[in-house]
Design a protein around this motif. Structure first.
Motif, mmCIF file in Angstrom:
data_model
loop_
_atom_site.group_PDB
_atom_site.id
_atom_site.type_symbol
_atom_site.label_atom_id
_atom_site.label_comp_id
_atom_site.label_asym_id
_atom_site.label_seq_id
_atom_site.Cartn_x
_atom_site.Cartn_y
_atom_site.Cartn_z
ATOM 1 N N PRO A 276 0.746 -9.729 1.880
ATOM 2 C CA PRO A 276 -0.519 -9.626 1.149
ATOM 3 C C PRO A 276 -1.467 -8.671 1.857
ATOM 4 N N ASP A 277 -2.245 -7.907 1.081
ATOM 5 C CA ASP A 277 -3.212 -7.017 1.718
ATOM 6 C C ASP A 277 -4.597 -7.277 1.156
ATOM 7 N N GLU A 278 -5.578 -6.532 1.674
ATOM 8 C CA GLU A 278 -6.972 -6.849 1.405
ATOM 9 C C GLU A 278 -7.402 -6.593 -0.031
ATOM 10 N N ASN A 279 -6.598 -5.934 -0.821
ATOM 11 C CA ASN A 279 -6.958 -5.687 -2.213
ATOM 12 C C ASN A 279 -6.334 -6.681 -3.183
ATOM 13 N N ASP A 280 -5.557 -7.624 -2.654
ATOM 14 C CA ASP A 280 -4.779 -8.515 -3.506
ATOM 15 C C ASP A 280 -5.563 -9.737 -3.967
#
Length: 439
Positions: A98-102
């Motif tokens: 998971p990344d910060e835009n998800d």
């Protein structure tokens, strides 16, 4: 250790020549791990200050094997600088990426180890939702989230069919660490064997199918899901992946077999972790992608003004005021996640960062507020070294004699907050919560 006969027969058939090596691991101690909380400190900086003898866990950048018997007693733990987690359990979140835009959902989240890991990977940004149907276990998740300093977490206590209805096609990354028969936990938890004998595999399979029937519908187009268990049988693992793929247009991601990982049984793409092939306990993990058109989800990022009493507290005590969407529930003040979904109809037990309580003529800051701040965000701080006796006294809720400035002070260990204190006349009045007291 007396293992269930059914389990022994299963593993003999599954492992064949490797069974004796597998069985021998039950005479060895369990592997213990910690994961550095990179929301608060970098791995490099943590290694400079920790007194622990650590060895890197190869499948994650922030995890380490630890020999220390009581890592939950060290002041750095109370500052939220690390989370205690079994090494194999660190893999599913790494695979999910998971990344910060998800928009991400941890469906069966409590007590929160994988949630904390996902939050760090997302840099406490985007939208991270953690759900568990067990209300008692959620208390541990919320405590861990506050300890780790999470601000943007939403915690639910709801059924998967309700989550499917509200979050339909809105989730980019989905983690299903499914309730299972726990065969990989026999060595770690004394009650795992009795639970296995009382709660059979068939019941777990039925529960897992029920979860998949509902929750896969939350995936947005091009969304990804990691399904994991801490058990060895095929019924709860490979068979469950086939069931999921028959339910929805999902494609298996072929994951690297490294660090002692084994391919699945008649399913080469998935990963099996066996304790005789690596330093960790049992685990299974599969990653799948959903092939469909991506739907852009509009997220609320509006802001408002804080309550007057909170504003007065921030003016007096913080170097810069907090900003965002403030929400008051009765007398409690929350700073909601920077990006928000409409969760109407779901049982939300925590929505964002609990800042404190509005009293008759003042704002009283929470322990969660202290643990989510940085030292340089607060005007008055008192810092102790990790081996200072004052730290132990503070964690035991004792009054401390020290130098300081009058008023609220953020108490820190090695530069990292562990709570509030109120200073006057050479004494620091201890505001550490009694329920968290070091015993």
């Amino acid at each position: 250790m007396k293992l269930p006969v059914k389990f022994i027969e299963q593993m003999k058939e599954q492992l064949k020549d490797g069974y004796e090596d597998f069985l021998a691991t039950y005479d060895h101690k369990t592997h213990r791990g910690i994961r550095v909380n990179t929301l608060k400190i970098s791995v490099e900086d943590f290694l400079k200050i920790t007194p622990f003898d650590l060895k890197a866990i190869p499948w994650t950048d922030d995890g380490f094997y630890i020999e220390e018997e009581r890592p939950a007693k060290h002041p750095h733990y109370f500052a939220g600088l690390y989370y205690i987690q079994e090494p194999s359990a660190m893999l599913p979140a790494v695979l999910l990426e998971p990344d910060e835009n998800d928009t991400a959902l941890d469906l069966c989240a409590a007590p929160g180890g994988k949630t904390m890991q996902m939050a760090a990977m997302m840099k406490d940004s985007g939208v991270l939702i953690a759900n568990d149907i067990n209300n008692h276990r959620l208390k541990a998740l919320i405590r861990n989230a506050e300890l780790m300093g999470l601000r943007n977490l939403v915690v639910l206590n709801d059924k998967q069919e309700n989550i499917r209805r509200v979050l339909n096609h809105k989730v980019d990354k989905l983690l299903i660490d499914a309730p299972c028969s726990g065969e990989g936990m026999f060595k770690k938890h004394d009650d795992a064997i009795s639970a296995y004998e009382d709660y059979d595999v068939e019941a777990c399979v039925s529960m897992q199918k029920s979860i998949l029937d509902d929750v896969l519908e939350v995936l947005n187009g091009q969304g990804q899901v990691v399904y994991s268990t801490c058990t060895f049988n095929t019924y709860e693992n490979e068979d469950m992946i086939r069931y999921a793929m028959n339910k929805k247009s999902l494609s298996l991601v072929d994951m690297k077999k490294e660090h002692g990982f084994e391919p699945g049984i008649d399913m080469k793409e998935v990963i099996r972790l066996y304790p005789h092939l690596l330093d960790g306990e049992g685990h299974f993990a599969a990653k799948l992608t959903y092939e469909d058109d991506y739907e852009e989800i509009r997220l609320d990022e509006s802001a408002n003004q804080p309550p007057e009493l909170l504003q007065a507290f921030m003016d007096e005590n913080l170097t810069e005021p907090l900003e965002g969407m403030f929400r008051v529930v009765k007398d409690k003040v929350f700073l909601m996640p920077s990006k928000r979904l409409d969760l109407s109809g779901l049982k939300v037990v925590k929505n964002g960062w609990f800042l404190g309580v509005l009293k008759k003529n003042r704002f009283e800051p929470s322990h969660a507020m202290a643990l989510s701040l940085k030292k340089d965000q607060v005007k008055r701080t008192i810092n102790f070294s990790g081996d200072a006796i004052e730290v132990i006294k503070y964690l035991k809720c004792e009054t401390i004699s020290c130098d300081g400035e009058k008023g609220y002070n953020l108490v820190c260990v090695d530069g990292h907050p562990i709570g509030w204190g109120k200073y006057a006349s050479g004494k620091l009045k201890n505001l550490y919560p009694s329920q968290w007291r070091l015993s």
